[in-house]
Structure formats: structure tokens, C-alpha cells
Design a protein around this motif. Structure first.
Motif, PDB file in Angstrom:
ATOM      1  N   GLY A   1     -26.284   0.778  24.595  1.00 48.26           N
ATOM      2  CA  GLY A   1     -26.334   1.746  25.675  1.00 48.26           C
ATOM      3  C   GLY A   1     -27.205   1.246  26.806  1.00 48.26           C
ATOM      4  N   ALA A   2     -27.247   2.017  27.894  1.00 51.70           N
ATOM      5  CA  ALA A   2     -28.039   1.626  29.058  1.00 51.70           C
ATOM      6  C   ALA A   2     -29.529   1.555  28.734  1.00 51.70           C
ATOM      7  CB  ALA A   2     -27.794   2.621  30.197  1.00 51.70           C
ATOM      8  N   ASP A   3     -29.956   2.315  27.731  1.00 53.99           N
ATOM      9  CA  ASP A   3     -31.377   2.320  27.354  1.00 53.99           C
ATOM     10  C   ASP A   3     -31.723   1.230  26.361  1.00 53.99           C
ATOM     11  OD1 ASP A   3     -29.999   3.282  25.191  1.00 53.99           O
ATOM     12  OD2 ASP A   3     -31.198   5.114  24.934  1.00 53.99           O
ATOM     13  N   GLY A   4     -30.768   0.377  26.014  1.00 47.99           N
ATOM     14  CA  GLY A   4     -31.016  -0.708  25.071  1.00 47.99           C
ATOM     15  C   GLY A   4     -30.887  -0.308  23.618  1.00 47.99           C
ATOM     16  N   ALA A   5     -30.581   0.959  23.361  1.00 44.75           N
ATOM     17  CA  ALA A   5     -30.380   1.414  21.982  1.00 44.75           C
ATOM     18  C   ALA A   5     -28.922   1.254  21.590  1.00 44.75           C
ATOM     19  CB  ALA A   5     -30.807   2.869  21.847  1.00 44.75           C
ATOM     20  N   LEU A   6     -28.668   1.333  20.310  1.00 42.50           N
ATOM     21  CA  LEU A   6     -27.313   1.201  19.807  1.00 42.50           C
ATOM     22  C   LEU A   6     -26.456   2.364  20.300  1.00 42.50           C
ATOM     23  CD1 LEU A   6     -25.417  -0.407  17.890  1.00 42.50           C
ATOM     24  CD2 LEU A   6     -26.183   1.116  16.044  1.00 42.50           C
ATOM     25  N   ASP A   7     -25.309   2.040  20.853  1.00 49.79           N
ATOM     26  CA  ASP A   7     -24.329   3.051  21.262  1.00 49.79           C
ATOM     27  C   ASP A   7     -23.412   3.300  20.059  1.00 49.79           C
ATOM     28  OD1 ASP A   7     -22.172   4.488  22.262  1.00 49.79           O
ATOM     29  OD2 ASP A   7     -22.200   3.476  24.208  1.00 49.79           O
ATOM     30  N   ARG A   8     -23.748   4.307  19.299  1.00 48.31           N
ATOM     31  CA  ARG A   8     -23.044   4.537  18.031  1.00 48.31           C
ATOM     32  C   ARG A   8     -21.565   4.866  18.225  1.00 48.31           C
ATOM     33  NH1 ARG A   8     -26.331   4.629  13.683  1.00 48.31           N
ATOM     34  NH2 ARG A   8     -28.556   4.513  14.152  1.00 48.31           N
ATOM     35  N   PRO A   9     -21.200   5.688  19.201  1.00 49.60           N
ATOM     36  CA  PRO A   9     -19.761   5.932  19.404  1.00 49.60           C
ATOM     37  C   PRO A   9     -18.997   4.650  19.747  1.00 49.60           C
ATOM     38  CG  PRO A   9     -21.038   7.650  20.469  1.00 49.60           C
ATOM     39  CD  PRO A   9     -22.020   6.605  20.026  1.00 49.60           C
ATOM     40  N   ALA A  10     -19.625   3.769  20.556  1.00 48.75           N
ATOM     41  CA  ALA A  10     -18.952   2.520  20.911  1.00 48.75           C
ATOM     42  C   ALA A  10     -18.777   1.631  19.690  1.00 48.75           C
ATOM     43  CB  ALA A  10     -19.746   1.785  21.994  1.00 48.75           C
ATOM     44  N   LEU A  11     -19.823   1.542  18.869  1.00 46.89           N
ATOM     45  CA  LEU A  11     -19.730   0.737  17.648  1.00 46.89           C
ATOM     46  C   LEU A  11     -18.708   1.347  16.691  1.00 46.89           C
ATOM     47  CD1 LEU A  11     -20.764  -1.614  15.907  1.00 46.89           C
ATOM     48  CD2 LEU A  11     -22.553  -0.078  15.057  1.00 46.89           C
ATOM     49  N   GLY A  12     -18.728   2.686  16.588  1.00 51.03           N
ATOM     50  CA  GLY A  12     -17.774   3.352  15.709  1.00 51.03           C
ATOM     51  C   GLY A  12     -16.345   3.085  16.119  1.00 51.03           C
ATOM     52  N   GLY A  13     -16.099   3.041  17.420  1.00 50.49           N
ATOM     53  CA  GLY A  13     -14.756   2.749  17.888  1.00 50.49           C
ATOM     54  C   GLY A  13     -14.280   1.376  17.478  1.00 50.49           C
ATOM     55  N   LEU A  14     -15.215   0.446  17.287  1.00 46.90           N
ATOM     56  CA  LEU A  14     -14.849  -0.910  16.875  1.00 46.90           C
ATOM     57  C   LEU A  14     -14.623  -1.022  15.372  1.00 46.90           C
ATOM     58  CD1 LEU A  14     -17.353  -3.066  19.003  1.00 46.90           C
ATOM     59  CD2 LEU A  14     -14.892  -2.802  19.370  1.00 46.90           C
ATOM     60  N   VAL A  15     -15.469  -0.341  14.595  1.00 51.38           N
ATOM     61  CA  VAL A  15     -15.465  -0.619  13.156  1.00 51.38           C
ATOM     62  C   VAL A  15     -14.608   0.339  12.342  1.00 51.38           C
ATOM     63  CG1 VAL A  15     -17.747  -1.664  13.315  1.00 51.38           C
ATOM     64  CG2 VAL A  15     -17.551   0.731  12.645  1.00 51.38           C
TER      65      VAL A  15
END
Length: 391
Positions: free
Chosen positions: A57-71
Motif C-alpha cells: 500500500g501507499a503507507d508501505g504496509a501489506l495491501d491484503r486485498p491486492a495480495l488476496g487477489g493474486l493468491v
């Protein structure tokens, strides 16, 4: 070490909270899973290296929805993610458990405990269960989900039947919070606290007065859970474990005591296994149980090692016998013979009911059955010869 799990909306978090108030050390697997991929961790760095900057994410933390969309749509990607996160979660969990006091009751709150096959790693598995409609209503009220979304989330998880199969304890949470707290407090007082004490002191649960329970279809599943714990405790050694005794014979009333036979190569090996078995909740019994006068009545003593269970709610006898020894063969032969011969099984049941009516203690009850078993053993040997039975 207690494994705690339950489906979404079941009330698992409420159980964990009450256990913490009672004094348990709670290890929250979801919280750890977030911690090991927090900004600045090597876990997050490896995820970015594997899946790209698009998962940040923009704050440098993990973007969980984005990762979820991949995996979630790609099995191989999901497995790569698990290879990154699961070892870190296990390592952190082990560190927290090791840091707990020696007399702690450690509760590992794991939503996917059943799905990832963790049940055998705990001394006890507690499953929180609630009616499906109740869970949906809770998710609507507490999490703002629609009924359709709640139903979808429930369907995405493993089913209640699979959780119950892994459970040593099922806490039914269809009532109010007071009812749930009472169930948790009873579990804590009557089972968890004495279990921890027995485990720490290496004390097996002693059998009570002889009483016959009607045949319980759950005995086989209880045996399977116990055997899985033993296999996990003795890994990488893979030894044969059998369900023996009366609870291994379908339809036969018996003392509510699970007998297991662990096959060893020697009594020296059995002695080497004493410590890991005790740590897994199966401390050894001392005294005359270490060798046994057995059938037929020829005066011979058939050596073995005997362990019990530290769990006050699940009496256990764990017999360690050498492969090919008379006692080892006898336990398997008599079990299989009585499974196969309905008439002799009925005769044995009639004998047991008659003896229990006389009110004997465990020792005299066992001894009183000896003459019947002396005769039945000969019949079993003839059955083995005619059926080409092998142990």
C-alpha cells in the motif's frame, strides 16, 4: 498446549477472552500472522520480492486485498505465500509457548487449525460450535455483513463435521454469554487445570470403580485422535499403533477406557520412548503393570511397558509391546476373534455384565475374567488357523 478453533461467528474469541481471564496464556495465530509481515519485517520483504511492489500500500504496509487477489485464484501462488508465512508463524508461536511459565495452560487460538492439520500437535483440541443461523445473525449484528456475505464466509471455511472430528471438547455456543462463560469455567476447573498438573507431574489418570458403558460409536474416533498425537510425539519414528481391548470391538459394552498398543522393536526402545510419550500426555505407569501375567495360564510373564493418560476426562492404557511377542500377538488375536464371532462376543458381554453386577474393583474384575479368556484363547487360535489370520 490447547488448540482452540471454531468457525466464523461461533464465539471462539469470546472463549479465548474468558480463558485469558481465568489465567491461560493466549497465543493468537491471526495476530502473529499479521506481525510477521508487518512493515520492516523480512517476511514482508520476501512477499514483495515474490509477488512484486503491487502488494504494497501507499503507507508501505501489506495491501491484503491486492495480495488476496493474486493468491486466492492461483493455487501455486497461495502455496508460495504459505511457504513464506507459515514457518514464521510456527517459529513465533513456538517462542511464545516456550516463554510461558512452566505451569501455564497455553491456548493457541488458530482459525485454520483443522484445515492445516495441526490437531495432533496439541494435548487437547477445543472447538467452539454454534448453529448456522445463530452465526449468520451474529455476523450481521457484530460485523455489519449482509446475510449473503455471512453465508458465503461460512461456506468458505471447513465444515462443522470436520471440526467436530478433530475435537476433544466441543463448546456449544447457541445461548448467551453467561452460558458460554459457565461452560468455559467448568472446562477450566474440571479438565484443563488437572490435566496440566498431571502432565507436569507425570501422573497418569487412575481408573475408578468398574462400570460398563454402552458401546459408543465415538470410541474409534477418540482412538484415532490419541494415535495421531502419539505419532506426532514420536516423529520421525513411525511405529505401528493399534486400537485393542473392548472399546475396539464394535457393539460391545465396555469400561470407558481406550486401550492402544504401540509396537516396538525391544523393551529398550520402549524405555527410550517414555519421555516423549509423557510430554505428549501419556506418562508411564509404574509397579506391577510393567510386566503382566497373561493367558494362557502357564505361569509365564509377558513383559511390556504401560503408559496411561494425563487427561482426566479420557482414561487411556497405552501398552508398549515387542513385535512378535506373545502379549503383542494375543492382544490382536483376541480383538479380531471377538470382532468376527458374534456368539462369543455375546458370551463375553454376558460375563462382563455379571461381574460388574457383583461390584468388583478393577483388579479383581480383570482377574475374574481369566478363566473365560483361557478357554476363549484356545478357540481363538483354532479360528486363526482356519482363517489364516495374521497379526
Amino acid at each position: 498446549m490447547i488448540g482452540l478453533t471454531g468457525g466464523i461467528g461461533s464465539g471462539k474469541s469470546a472463549v479465548a477472552s474468558r480463558l485469558a481471564q481465568l489465567g491461560a496464556v493466549i497465543i493468537d495465530a491471526d495476530r502473529i500472522a499479521r506481525e510477521v509481515v508487518a512493515p520492516g519485517t523480512d517476511g514482508l520483504a520476501e512477499i514483495v520480492a515474490t509477488f512484486g511492489d503491487g502488494v504494497l500500500g501507499a503507507d508501505g504496509a501489506l495491501d491484503r486485498p491486492a495480495l488476496g487477489g493474486l493468491v486466492f485464484a492461483d493455487e501455486s501462488a497461495r502455496r508460495r505465500l504459505e511457504q513464506i508465512t507459515h514457518p514464521r508463524v510456527r517459529s513465533r508461536t513456538a517462542a511464545l509457548a516456550a516463554a510461558a511459565p512452566a505451569d501455564a495452560i497455553v491456548v493457541n487460538d488458530v482459525p485454520l487449525l483443522v484445515e492445516v492439520g495441526l490437531a495432533p500437535t496439541y494435548h487437547l483440541v477445543v472447538v467452539v460450535s454454534a448453529d448456522r443461523a445463530t452465526r449468520i445473525d451474529r455476523l450481521i449484528r457484530s460485523r455489519g455483513m449482509t446475510a449473503e456475505e455471512a453465508e458465503r464466509r461460512i461456506r468458505a471455511q471447513t465444515g462443522d463435521e470436520q471440526r467436530r472430528a478433530a475435537a476433544d471438547v466441543v463448546l456449544t455456543n447457541d445461548g448467551d454469554l453467561a452460558d458460554l462463560h459457565l461452560a468455559v469455567e467448568t472446562l477450566w476447573r474440571d479438565r484443563l487445570v488437572p490435566y496440566e498438573r498431571n502432565l507436569r507431574d507425570g501422573v497418569p489418570v487412575q481408573g475408578g470403580p468398574v462400570a460398563l458403558a454402552e458401546a459408543d460409536p465415538h470410541w474409534e474416533a477418540q482412538y484415532a485422535r490419541l494415535a495421531a498425537r502419539i505419532r506426532h510425539a514420536l516423529r520421525p519414528t513411525d511405529l505401528r499403533i493399534d486400537h485393542i481391548g473392548s472399546t475396539a470391538i464394535p457393539g460391545l459394552a465396555a469400561q470407558d477406557l481406550i486401550d492402544l498398543q504401540l509396537t516396538v522393536d525391544s523393551l529398550e526402545q520402549a524405555d527410550m520412548l517414555a519421555a516423549p510419550l509423557a510430554a505428549a500426555g501419556f506418562p508411564r505407569r509404574a509397579g506391577d503393570w510393567w510386566d503382566e501375567p497373561r493367558y494362557p495360564a502357564d505361569g509365564a510373564r509377558w513383559e511390556k511397558r504401560l503408559h496411561g493418560g494425563a487427561d482426566p476426562a479420557r482414561p487411556v492404557n497405552l501398552h508398549l509391546r515387542v513385535v512378535g511377542s506373545p502379549g503383542w500377538r494375543y492382544a490382536l488375536l483376541m480383538r479380531d476373534h471377538l470382532r468376527a464371532d458374534e456368539e462369543q462376543r455375546a458370551g463375553y458381554l454376558a460375563l462382563k455384565r455379571g461381574l460388574v453386577a457383583g461390584g468388583p474393583d478393577t483388579t479383581s474384575y480383570a482377574a475374574a475374567k481369566d478363566p473365560w479368556f483361557d478357554a476363549e484363547h484356545l478357540r481363538a487360535e483354532r479360528w486363526a488357523a482356519t482363517t489364516d489370520w495374521r497379526p
